[in-house]
Design a protein around this motif. Structure first.
Motif, PDB file in Angstrom:
ATOM      1  N   VAL A 148      -4.785  12.900 -21.168  1.00 53.35           N
ATOM      2  CA  VAL A 148      -4.118  11.774 -20.501  1.00 53.35           C
ATOM      3  C   VAL A 148      -3.134  11.094 -21.446  1.00 53.35           C
ATOM      4  O   VAL A 148      -1.987  10.783 -21.072  1.00 53.35           O
ATOM      5  CB  VAL A 148      -5.164  10.769 -19.983  1.00 53.35           C
ATOM      6  CG1 VAL A 148      -4.481   9.494 -19.483  1.00 53.35           C
ATOM      7  CG2 VAL A 148      -5.989  11.388 -18.864  1.00 53.35           C
ATOM      8  N   VAL A 149      -3.570  10.855 -22.689  1.00 56.25           N
ATOM      9  CA  VAL A 149      -2.685  10.208 -23.665  1.00 56.25           C
ATOM     10  C   VAL A 149      -1.473  11.089 -23.960  1.00 56.25           C
ATOM     11  O   VAL A 149      -0.338  10.599 -24.066  1.00 56.25           O
ATOM     12  CB  VAL A 149      -3.471   9.891 -24.959  1.00 56.25           C
ATOM     13  CG1 VAL A 149      -2.523   9.396 -26.056  1.00 56.25           C
ATOM     14  CG2 VAL A 149      -4.543   8.854 -24.696  1.00 56.25           C
ATOM     15  N   THR A 150      -1.684  12.402 -24.058  1.00 56.81           N
ATOM     16  CA  THR A 150      -0.565  13.316 -24.343  1.00 56.81           C
ATOM     17  C   THR A 150       0.446  13.314 -23.212  1.00 56.81           C
ATOM     18  O   THR A 150       1.666  13.224 -23.441  1.00 56.81           O
ATOM     19  CB  THR A 150      -1.106  14.740 -24.566  1.00 56.81           C
ATOM     20  OG1 THR A 150      -2.034  14.731 -25.656  1.00 56.81           O
ATOM     21  CG2 THR A 150       0.031  15.694 -24.880  1.00 56.81           C
ATOM     22  N   MET A 151      -0.035  13.426 -21.967  1.00 53.56           N
ATOM     23  CA  MET A 151       0.885  13.417 -20.837  1.00 53.56           C
ATOM     24  C   MET A 151       1.602  12.077 -20.704  1.00 53.56           C
ATOM     25  O   MET A 151       2.796  12.017 -20.359  1.00 53.56           O
ATOM     26  CB  MET A 151       0.121  13.728 -19.540  1.00 53.56           C
ATOM     27  CG  MET A 151      -0.453  15.146 -19.468  1.00 53.56           C
ATOM     28  SD  MET A 151       0.820  16.447 -19.557  1.00 53.56           S
ATOM     29  CE  MET A 151       0.590  17.025 -21.255  1.00 53.56           C
ATOM     30  N   THR A 152       0.888  10.986 -20.994  1.00 50.48           N
ATOM     31  CA  THR A 152       1.514   9.664 -20.945  1.00 50.48           C
ATOM     32  C   THR A 152       2.600   9.539 -22.003  1.00 50.48           C
ATOM     33  O   THR A 152       3.694   9.004 -21.741  1.00 50.48           O
ATOM     34  CB  THR A 152       0.457   8.568 -21.142  1.00 50.48           C
ATOM     35  OG1 THR A 152      -0.564   8.693 -20.149  1.00 50.48           O
ATOM     36  CG2 THR A 152       1.080   7.187 -21.029  1.00 50.48           C
ATOM     37  N   ALA A 153       2.313  10.039 -23.217  1.00 45.75           N
ATOM     38  CA  ALA A 153       3.322   9.994 -24.279  1.00 45.75           C
ATOM     39  C   ALA A 153       4.542  10.847 -23.932  1.00 45.75           C
ATOM     40  O   ALA A 153       5.689  10.458 -24.212  1.00 45.75           O
ATOM     41  CB  ALA A 153       2.703  10.470 -25.593  1.00 45.75           C
ATOM     42  N   LEU A 154       4.322  12.002 -23.298  1.00 52.52           N
ATOM     43  CA  LEU A 154       5.438  12.854 -22.907  1.00 52.52           C
ATOM     44  C   LEU A 154       6.324  12.167 -21.871  1.00 52.52           C
ATOM     45  O   LEU A 154       7.560  12.169 -21.975  1.00 52.52           O
ATOM     46  CB  LEU A 154       4.911  14.177 -22.363  1.00 52.52           C
ATOM     47  CG  LEU A 154       5.961  15.171 -21.849  1.00 52.52           C
ATOM     48  CD1 LEU A 154       6.928  15.548 -22.973  1.00 52.52           C
ATOM     49  CD2 LEU A 154       5.295  16.408 -21.269  1.00 52.52           C
ATOM     50  N   VAL A 155       5.670  11.572 -20.866  1.00 50.77           N
ATOM     51  CA  VAL A 155       6.441  10.849 -19.846  1.00 50.77           C
ATOM     52  C   VAL A 155       7.189   9.680 -20.474  1.00 50.77           C
ATOM     53  O   VAL A 155       8.344   9.381 -20.116  1.00 50.77           O
ATOM     54  CB  VAL A 155       5.504  10.367 -18.722  1.00 50.77           C
ATOM     55  CG1 VAL A 155       6.251   9.466 -17.741  1.00 50.77           C
ATOM     56  CG2 VAL A 155       4.900  11.560 -17.988  1.00 50.77           C
ATOM     57  N   GLY A 156       6.545   9.003 -21.443  1.00 52.82           N
ATOM     58  CA  GLY A 156       7.213   7.908 -22.134  1.00 52.82           C
ATOM     59  C   GLY A 156       8.433   8.377 -22.906  1.00 52.82           C
ATOM     60  O   GLY A 156       9.479   7.709 -22.918  1.00 52.82           O
ATOM     61  N   MET A 157       8.303   9.538 -23.559  1.00 52.14           N
ATOM     62  CA  MET A 157       9.445  10.105 -24.283  1.00 52.14           C
ATOM     63  C   MET A 157      10.604  10.407 -23.335  1.00 52.14           C
ATOM     64  O   MET A 157      11.770  10.102 -23.613  1.00 52.14           O
ATOM     65  CB  MET A 157       9.012  11.390 -24.993  1.00 52.14           C
ATOM     66  CG  MET A 157       8.276  11.164 -26.297  1.00 52.14           C
ATOM     67  SD  MET A 157       9.395  10.692 -27.614  1.00 52.14           S
ATOM     68  CE  MET A 157      10.479  12.103 -27.658  1.00 52.14           C
ATOM     69  N   LEU A 158      10.307  11.011 -22.208  1.00 54.35           N
ATOM     70  CA  LEU A 158      11.356  11.325 -21.236  1.00 54.35           C
ATOM     71  C   LEU A 158      12.036  10.055 -20.728  1.00 54.35           C
ATOM     72  O   LEU A 158      13.259  10.000 -20.565  1.00 54.35           O
ATOM     73  CB  LEU A 158      10.757  12.105 -20.064  1.00 54.35           C
ATOM     74  CG  LEU A 158      10.160  13.485 -20.388  1.00 54.35           C
ATOM     75  CD1 LEU A 158       9.505  14.082 -19.149  1.00 54.35           C
ATOM     76  CD2 LEU A 158      11.225  14.421 -20.921  1.00 54.35           C
ATOM     77  N   ALA A 159      11.226   9.022 -20.477  1.00 50.83           N
ATOM     78  CA  ALA A 159      11.794   7.766 -19.973  1.00 50.83           C
ATOM     79  C   ALA A 159      12.685   7.108 -21.013  1.00 50.83           C
ATOM     80  O   ALA A 159      13.772   6.601 -20.688  1.00 50.83           O
ATOM     81  CB  ALA A 159      10.658   6.828 -19.556  1.00 50.83           C
ATOM     82  N   VAL A 160      12.244   7.101 -22.276  1.00 51.30           N
ATOM     83  CA  VAL A 160      13.044   6.480 -23.337  1.00 51.30           C
ATOM     84  C   VAL A 160      14.374   7.190 -23.503  1.00 51.30           C
ATOM     85  O   VAL A 160      15.445   6.548 -23.604  1.00 51.30           O
ATOM     86  CB  VAL A 160      12.246   6.469 -24.659  1.00 51.30           C
ATOM     87  CG1 VAL A 160      13.155   6.086 -25.837  1.00 51.30           C
ATOM     88  CG2 VAL A 160      11.080   5.509 -24.573  1.00 51.30           C
TER      89      VAL A 160
END
Length: 333
Positions: A148-160
């Motif tokens: 969950v943390v990995t997928m959240t970080a990936l989505v955060g990277m894409l958003a940034v």
């Protein structure tokens, strides 16, 4: 158990009748004996036979071993009568029974116990169903929280990256390549590092590379460990596990202290176990029938055997001695 307590040695050596029963760590054989009533006698060996022998030496008696009519240890029936070896003691058909017997208030009220020779607990034996291939095994190296943390970080990277590119419309041609470069890094694919990237793009992607490096190395190490260990499902660890599986039945020892407990318990998980008899999922067999039940019903995977821990260990040991290998059985507390 003794019908009457012995307090001193016999002046002359009498021959006492002793009731015994088959146990996995004992042996019962019939041998020819011209002096016996029917021309043969029961030869009994094992731990309990040695205890009886020590008592005979100390109290000055010899013994003759007999079996109960129903080949059980004995239980109190609703009509007040007793079955098995306990019944033979109560009716004074034998002088004492070797057991070993599990303690119970009903037995203690009808007979006299010796001091306990061992203590133990209940164990379950279930069949092993062989190696299992889990199609979702690639997710096991990391815990759900890490995923969950990995997928959240990936989505955060894409958003940034999308937000930062929004303020630089002149770089719209590189927006798609730069945005999904973080996905390529996570999947360990090759990527192009254009010279037109800004310093903050390089910094963000570099930090993401370090994060995914640690993550992928941990994933690879855990996956290798999982692949090196065979996974054999052992679904039955408690009585509740058996109750929740409608395709599995239970085997208990017939006319034993455990059966009496199931017949009299009024609430709790064992009350639910007793109610399985109405659904044809509860079976009672004698002690002598337990090895065959283990080899056929339990090993097939649709029955679970429940008995005291000492008997279960010796059943498995007897099965190993007969077959030369330990196969398809799992012991649970």
């Amino acid at each position: 158990m003794w019908p009457q307590p012995f307090t001193s040695r016999f002046p002359s050596a009498p021959t006492l009748t002793v009731a015994v029963e088959f146990m996995p760590h004992h042996s019962l054989t019939w041998v020819d004996d011209p002096l016996a009533e029917d021309g043969r006698r029961l030869h009994y060996t094992g731990a309990m036979a040695k205890i009886v022998g020590y008592l005979g030496e100390g109290l000055n008696f010899t013994c003759r071993f007999v079996l109960s009519p129903d080949r059980t240890f004995g239980n109190l029936l609703p009509n007040g009568s007793w079955t098995g070896m306990v019944g033979m003691v109560v009716r004074e058909e034998v002088d004492f029974a070797a057991g070993p017997f599990m303690l119970s208030p009903a037995r203690a009220a009808a007979t006299d116990y010796t001091l306990a020779v061992w203590t133990g607990d209940l164990r379950m034996v279930s069949g092993l169903r062989g190696l299992k291939i889990d199609p979702w095994g690639f997710l096991l190296p990391l815990s759900p929280l890490v995923w969950v943390v990995t997928m959240t970080a990936l989505v955060g990277m894409l958003a940034v990256l999308q937000v930062l590119h929004f303020y630089h419309p002149s770089r719209s041609l590189l927006r798609c390549a730069n945005t999904f470069s973080s996905v390529r890094v996570l999947l360990q694919q090759d990527m192009v590092w254009p010279g037109q990237w800004w310093w903050w793009e390089r910094l963000v992607l570099g930090l993401w590379m370090l994060t995914t490096l640690v993550l992928t190395k941990s994933y690879a190490g855990n996956l290798m460990s999982l692949l090196a260990v065979r996974y054999v499902p052992q679904p039955f660890q408690t009585p509740r596990d058996v109750l929740d599986d409608p395709h599995v039945a239970m085997i208990w020892q017939k006319y034993s202290r455990n059966e009496y407990f199931l017949r009299t318990v009024e609430s709790g998980v064992f009350r639910e176990v007793a109610e399985l008899e109405e659904k044809d999922r509860l079976k009672f067999v004698t002690q002598a029938q337990l090895p065959e039940s283990l080899d056929t019903l339990v090993r097939a995977g649709h029955h679970v055997l429940v008995d005291n821990g000492n008997a279960v260990r010796n059943l498995i040991a007897l099965d190993f001695s007969q077959k030369g290998k330990y196969q398809n059985t799992n012991k649970s507390k």
